[in-house]
Design an enzyme around this catalytic site. Structure first.
Site, mmCIF file in Angstrom:
data_model
loop_
_atom_site.group_PDB
_atom_site.id
_atom_site.type_symbol
_atom_site.label_atom_id
_atom_site.label_comp_id
_atom_site.label_asym_id
_atom_site.label_seq_id
_atom_site.Cartn_x
_atom_site.Cartn_y
_atom_site.Cartn_z
ATOM 1 N N HIS A 144 25.347 28.438 29.876
ATOM 2 C CA HIS A 144 25.288 28.931 31.248
ATOM 3 C C HIS A 144 24.084 29.822 31.540
ATOM 4 O O HIS A 144 23.873 30.196 32.688
ATOM 5 C CB HIS A 144 26.579 29.685 31.606
ATOM 6 N N CYS A 171 55.271 42.037 40.734
ATOM 7 C CA CYS A 171 55.932 41.892 42.038
ATOM 8 C C CYS A 171 57.286 41.207 41.873
ATOM 9 O O CYS A 171 58.273 41.611 42.466
ATOM 10 C CB CYS A 171 55.060 41.069 42.989
#
Lengths: 281, 107
Positions: free
Chosen positions: A100, A242
């Site tokens: 990359h 959550c």
């Protein structure tokens, strides 16, 4: 005071203060790029009347911590990720940099586009899964555990490259069924408290839940340094938290359910700037 | 996570200028009050002392206690009258020491 009631004057004042700081050059490196934290006219069909970053719901002290790249503890992980980027591992003897190159170029927008479609697997994958695919296939190295220091460091580092870039995920074509699945999960009441994501983050954002201010549950700041965690954490860790709070049995981090939900929640924040590593309470 | 301490000191200052120094160390600050999954106490392991010296002279030091949260951050001021080196040390329970240095010029 509820955030929704905040008048235009107040906001202009805040902008003025930021500008004044910039003129003085007082360590606002994070703000070099204009951050989109509020969208007053969401695109047609969007479920929210306005799109607001979690940043706007936090106390000035917490915001200040995020604004200064030195004060922001999330950068401990970003720096660690920067080192890992160049580290060769696995049988192929490759590092991220070998394929990359310069992350500032190659990862400029990646942080704003995940979860993304993966042709080979025939399903969308999130950034964590993409990194582990790179590790197992291209580097022939062991995958990192989710929530491990390495994984958190790398995701923090990669997403920070996209800081300021507006979130935009693909939701049509092959992504459509997964988007619909995520949407369904978002509106499904779960757990002993019988609550859906929407009950807090769509119906009641800007109001207090005991001492805490409910946000829209946007994920543009992840991985986020949470003061409660005293470290950075992933989107799926937050989802899990959550679900526990509504006393439901959480899905597994990295599962298809959470990835679909991540896709849908990312879509709800379309246009907000990536602001990783954010600081939240 | 073992990472380098982060320290921010200006590269140069006017003689007699008061500069702001910021430091951040990545550390768990295990308080000694927690238990693991089996119910055993996790031993205390915190940074118990932080010092900053300038050319060997003490500038700032403090003792840290278990209630201080992870990744301790310090921000303080110092007056610089001469060029030299700031040296920062963090002492961990058990005696391990993390340290780093920063040079500053005058003019």
């Amino acid at each position: 005071m509820g955030l929704r009631k905040m008048g235009p004057n107040k906001r202009n004042l805040a902008v003025g203060a930021v500008m004044a700081l910039m003129t003085l050059g007082l360590g606002v490196a994070a703000q070099a790029q204009e951050m989109i934290r509020r969208i007053d006219n969401p695109p047609p069909g969007h479920p929210l009347p306005e799109i607001i970053s979690g940043y706007e719901f936090r106390a000035p002290e917490t915001q200040a911590l995020q604004d200064d790249d030195f004060d922001n503890p999330g950068f401990l992980w970003v720096e660690q990720g920067e080192e890992l980027w160049d580290e060769a591992e696995g049988k192929a003897g490759k590092s991220c940099a070998d394929c990359h190159g310069d992350p500032a170029e190659s990862m400029k927008t990646a942080g704003a586009e995940y979860p993304k479609w993966n042709e080979k697997l025939g399903k969308p994958i999130n950034l964590e899964a993409r990194i582990n695919l790179c590790r197992t296939e291209n580097m022939q190295a062991k995958p990192w555990k989710l929530e491990s220091e390495q994984m958190l460091s790398m995701t923090s580092f990669v997403r920070t490259q996209a800081r300021g870039v507006p979130v935009k995920v693909q939701i049509d074509g092959p992504m459509k069924p997964f988007f619909e699945k995520g949407k369904k999960l978002y509106y499904t009441r779960m757990g002993q408290l019988d609550m859906a994501c929407a009950n807090c983050h769509e119906d009641n954002y800007g109001k207090r839940i005991r001492s805490d201010m409910l946000s829209q549950g946007q994920i543009n700041g992840f991985p986020t340094y949470r003061l409660k965690w005293q470290k950075v954490g992933s989107i799926h860790r937050r989802f899990k938290g959550c679900m526990k709070q509504v006393r439901a049995e959480p899905f597994k981090p990295g599962s298809d359910e959470f990835t679909a939900l991540e896709l849908y929640v990312a879509y709800r924040g379309t246009g907000l700037s990536v602001e990783a590593p954010a600081v939240r309470q | 996570m073992a990472s380098k301490p982060r320290v921010k000191v200006p590269k140069k200052a006017e003689k007699g200028e008061i500069i702001t120094i910021k430091t951040l160390l990545s550390h768990k600050m295990e308080s000694g009050q927690r238990k693991d999954k089996k119910g055993n106490k996790i031993p205390r392991k915190i940074i118990n002392k932080f010092t900053c010296t300038f050319n060997g002279k003490m500038v700032f030091s403090c003792d840290l206690e278990p209630a201080i949260s992870a990744n301790p951050y310090f921000k303080f001021n110092a007056r610089v009258d001469e060029p030299g080196t700031f040296e920062f040390t963090w002492v961990e329970d058990g005696g391990a020491v993390f340290s780093t240095k920063k040079k500053i010029r005058i003019g």
